[in-house]
Design a protein around this motif. Structure first.
Motif, PDB file in Angstrom:
ATOM      1  N   GLN A  79       0.801  -1.821  -0.140  1.00 28.10           N
ATOM      2  CA  GLN A  79      -0.258   0.190  -0.036  1.00 28.10           C
ATOM      3  C   GLN A  79       0.830   1.009   0.067  1.00 28.10           C
ATOM      4  N   LEU A  80       0.723   2.088  -0.535  1.00 26.83           N
ATOM      5  CA  LEU A  80       1.100   3.459  -1.243  1.00 26.83           C
ATOM      6  C   LEU A  80       1.223   4.120   0.445  1.00 26.83           C
ATOM      7  N   ILE A  83       5.888   6.143  -0.908  1.00 24.66           N
ATOM      8  CA  ILE A  83       7.338   4.293  -0.104  1.00 24.66           C
ATOM      9  C   ILE A  83       6.111   2.913  -0.765  1.00 24.66           C
ATOM     10  N   GLY A  84       6.056   1.744  -1.221  1.00 25.18           N
ATOM     11  CA  GLY A  84       5.155   1.284  -0.508  1.00 25.18           C
ATOM     12  C   GLY A  84       5.683   0.033   0.431  1.00 25.18           C
ATOM     13  N   ILE A  85       3.990  -0.042   1.119  1.00 21.39           N
ATOM     14  CA  ILE A  85       4.358  -0.700   2.973  1.00 21.39           C
ATOM     15  C   ILE A  85       3.472  -2.264   3.022  1.00 21.39           C
ATOM     16  N   VAL A  96       7.937  -3.961   8.989  1.00 23.13           N
ATOM     17  CA  VAL A  96       6.463  -3.195   7.265  1.00 23.13           C
ATOM     18  C   VAL A  96       8.204  -4.045   6.248  1.00 23.13           C
ATOM     19  N   GLU A  97       7.410  -4.465   5.515  1.00 20.10           N
ATOM     20  CA  GLU A  97       8.749  -4.912   3.829  1.00 20.10           C
ATOM     21  C   GLU A  97       8.407  -3.513   3.028  1.00 20.10           C
ATOM     22  N   VAL A  98       9.309  -2.598   3.229  1.00 17.70           N
ATOM     23  CA  VAL A  98       9.602  -1.301   2.997  1.00 17.70           C
ATOM     24  C   VAL A  98       9.701  -2.165   1.165  1.00 17.70           C
ATOM     25  N   SER A  99       8.714  -1.469   0.903  1.00 17.74           N
ATOM     26  CA  SER A  99       8.359  -1.383  -0.975  1.00 17.74           C
ATOM     27  C   SER A  99       9.777   0.204  -1.694  1.00 17.74           C
ATOM     28  N   VAL A 100      10.435  -0.531  -2.860  1.00 17.02           N
ATOM     29  CA  VAL A 100      10.706   0.826  -3.404  1.00 17.02           C
ATOM     30  C   VAL A 100      10.172  -0.063  -5.372  1.00 17.02           C
ATOM     31  N   MET A 117       0.307   6.250   5.847  1.00 22.19           N
ATOM     32  CA  MET A 117      -0.126   5.988   5.068  1.00 22.19           C
ATOM     33  C   MET A 117      -0.906   6.838   4.148  1.00 22.19           C
ATOM     34  N   ASP A 118      -1.243   6.253   3.043  1.00 22.84           N
ATOM     35  CA  ASP A 118      -1.930   7.366   1.797  1.00 22.84           C
ATOM     36  C   ASP A 118      -3.187   6.770   2.251  1.00 22.84           C
ATOM     37  N   ASP A 119      -4.134   5.406   3.099  1.00 26.12           N
ATOM     38  CA  ASP A 119      -5.485   5.547   3.126  1.00 26.12           C
ATOM     39  C   ASP A 119      -5.817   5.808   4.879  1.00 26.12           C
TER      40      ASP A 119
END
Lengths: 279, 344
Positions: A15-16, A96-98, A49-53, A36-38
């Motif tokens: 999620q962004l 960033i993705g989380i 958390v899994e941090v995603s780029v 978190m955007d939501d």
């Protein structure tokens, strides 16, 4: 999509989040505050958390903020691999993705109530521990004496310097700090973190001891705690492993039969003592 | 569920009709061996095969699979391949492996990517006609299978006994010619089952498979791991051909426009170098002997509690055939442990 899948979430989909604040802590560590955007994000100290780029990949990072501090959540990331290098290039406002929060093995926030707590942190180990430390300080009456041991390799790598200084000034916290390598500006203790264990004033036998640091540190800390007869059930270790999925499927983080991502990353030592791959 | 008897010629007509309607993956000859591949005609189907080079796993958990696409700095979008297909000719031991994977991918965190493919799959299993050179399914209790398939075929000489296992299979069975299976046909099928229950056993395990978790409880420091691993190439062939290995890596691939890309998962193997290595070069399970041990412990000790006590080795024997230094044979390792440590 079939009905059964439509009801289930994609466990791999990040999620962004937005980088609200980003700053260098030193040459290798970067501090990030994310939102978190939501808007939804509930976690417990010890979870990660899994941090995603996008385009680089994902890395598992334990949350350093306490859920008692309501303004998003914080990570501290050492620049050491592909993803973490990419994270260091992100500026405020970046996306960033989380995925997460992940990990069912969390700090024992309920069990530790009313007991004396001893945090033993080696280097970057302060980062995950800080989540529970601040949780305890924000619910100070629920817990007994608080002792924090912090060992850092060199003076320049000390983290959260102001915050640690503020802990030190509190009458209800006993903070002991050491650095491995002597430095002109450092007037305090020099040597590894285990050197501080004899200086702990709290009765270790009844205390809950929380340990986080580099892999090499655990055995020495445990050997030292053994001298003080700390029950193994009262020792909690925060472990690191290679992780890909973070949800108990990909197999990388397995420690014998347990999954660091699902069963940890915080483990009770008595649960780990029979697992030769743990340390 | 119904049981029919159908002549081989009528079954071929059914298969050709099926190929006209949907994607059919069937067992075919590949040189002097066999493998699952898209089937173009019933005449290429070889249900008399001994074992396939690769298990049917790759149609449910592909070697590489796109999980999502993304925009750099933007959102991620789940990707699914949503096409029905038929897996034709799955042997009982491979069916057991699929049943195990179904359980593992659903439990705790439901894997929509695996399950999407699984829900799209219609599985026509078939009993073994010719035992392969290294099969030990009888030792593992997987020589016959009683569930998971949509249809089960049993070759009883000139005809197949065909039984449906699900409503989906029942529907398919209705499309087949043939007659209700008579007593004689069912007896012939029982005979095939009885024969296979004992006969798929080129390597004989010296204990009941259910005892293996307890055997391994006392075998962690046994010298066999280091002895075997001395000649291990860490090539991961044993992982690659295993129907129950499902470890995977996840990696990103940026498109040529540098604006978009995809995140894929790809098979990984616990025998391979770097499987447990984190940034900063620390490798948590480095010695080959430890990695060699981990594979067999996963099969017979770590995974079983997650799947109701079943052993996560189905006795297909593919790792025995694939291992160049000939050290991977699980039965020979377990038997060695039984010789040294005893039973009980």
């Amino acid at each position: 999509m079939c009905q059964c899948c439509a009801e289930k979430k994609d466990i791999y989909l990040p999620q962004l989040a937005t980088v609200v604040k980003a700053e260098a802590m030193n040459v290798t560590e970067r501090y990030l505050r994310l939102s978190m955007d939501d808007g939804q994000f509930d976690y417990t100290p010890g979870q990660f958390v899994e941090v995603s780029v996008a385009g680089i990949g994902e890395a598992p990072i334990t949350i350093t903020s306490s859920p008692t501090q309501k303004n998003g959540f914080e990570l501290v990331i050492r620049k050491i691999g592909n993803v973490t290098n990419a994270v260091h290039n992100l500026r405020e406002g970046a996306k960033i993705g989380i995925r997460g929060p992940l990990g069912d093995g969390m700090y024992p926030i309920e069990e530790a109530k009313g007991k004396n707590l001893v945090f033993i942190c080696g280097g970057l180990g302060l980062v995950p521990q800080r989540s529970f430390i601040n949780y305890v300080l924000d619910n100070r009456d629920d817990y007994g004496e608080v002792t924090i041991l912090q060992g850092t390799k060199c003076y320049e790598q000390r983290l959260f310097v102001k915050e640690v200084a503020a802990w030190e000034e509190r009458a209800d916290v006993d903070l002991l700090e050491t650095i491995d390598e002597p430095h002109n500006a450092w007037k305090g203790s020099v040597g590894v973190v285990t050197k501080l264990i004899p200086k702990i004033k709290t009765d270790l036998k009844g205390a809950v001891v929380l340990v986080c640091g580099p892999p090499v540190m655990y055995k020495f800390v445990l050997m030292s705690l053994e001298e003080y007869e700390v029950p193994h059930e009262n020792i909690f270790l925060n472990l690191e492993r290679k992780m890909k999925c973070g949800v108990g499927k990909c197999g990388h983080c397995q420690i014998n039969n347990v999954y660091c991502c699902m069963d940890g990353p915080v483990f009770r030592y008595s649960d780990l003592a029979t697992l030769p791959e743990a340390i | 569920m119904s049981v029919k008897k159908i002549s081989k010629d009528d079954f071929a007509v059914f298969v050709d009709a099926l190929i006209g309607k949907t994607s059919v993956i069937g067992v075919q000859a590949k040189g002097d061996r066999f493998d699952f591949a898209p089937l173009e005609s019933a005449k290429d189907l070889r249900l008399d095969y001994d074992v396939t080079l690769q298990p049917p796993k790759k149609y449910l958990l592909p070697p590489t699979e796109v999980l999502m696409t993304f925009e750099i700095g933007g959102a991620y979008h789940s990707q699914y391949q949503d096409q029905p297909f038929v897996l034709l000719g799955v042997h009982p031991y491979d069916m057991v492996a699929i049943n195990q994977m179904d359980e593992l991918f659903q439990q705790d965190n439901y894997d929509t990517h695996y399950m999407k493919r699984r829900d799209n799959a219609t599985i026509i299993a078939c009993d073994v006609v010719k035992p392969s050179e290294n099969v030990f399914a009888s030792s593992m209790g997987t020589a016959v299978v009683r569930g998971g398939y949509d249809i089960l075929l049993t070759d009883v000489g000139g005809a197949y006994v065909v039984e449906s296992g699900t409503p989906k299979g029942e529907k398919l069975l209705a499309e087949m010619k043939g007659t209700v299976a008579d007593e004689a046909a069912l007896k012939s099928r029982d005979a095939v089952w009885s024969k296979n229950e004992k006969g798929l056993n080129r390597h004989e395990l010296k204990c009941d498979a259910a005892y293996l978790p307890r055997l391994l409880e006392k075998a962690y420091d046994h010298p066999v791991w280091a002895e075997r691993a001395k000649t291990c190439f860490a090539c991961g062939s044993c992982n690659q051909v295993c129907p129950t290995c499902y470890c995977f890596n996840v990696q990103d691939d940026v498109n040529w426009d540098l604006q978009t890309g995809k995140r894929e998962r790809a098979w990984d193997g616990c025998l391979l170098d770097g499987f447990t290595k984190v940034a900063g070069e620390h490798e948590f399970r480095n010695p080959r002997s430890d990695r060699f041990r981990h594979r067999l412990y996963r099969k017979a000790k770590y995974v079983p509690p997650k799947i109701g006590g079943q052993i996560a080795c189905v006795g297909c024997g593919r790792c025995v055939a694939a291992c160049l230094p000939d050290i991977a044979n699980p039965v020979s390792v377990y038997n060695r442990l039984i010789d040294d440590l005893g039973i009980g």
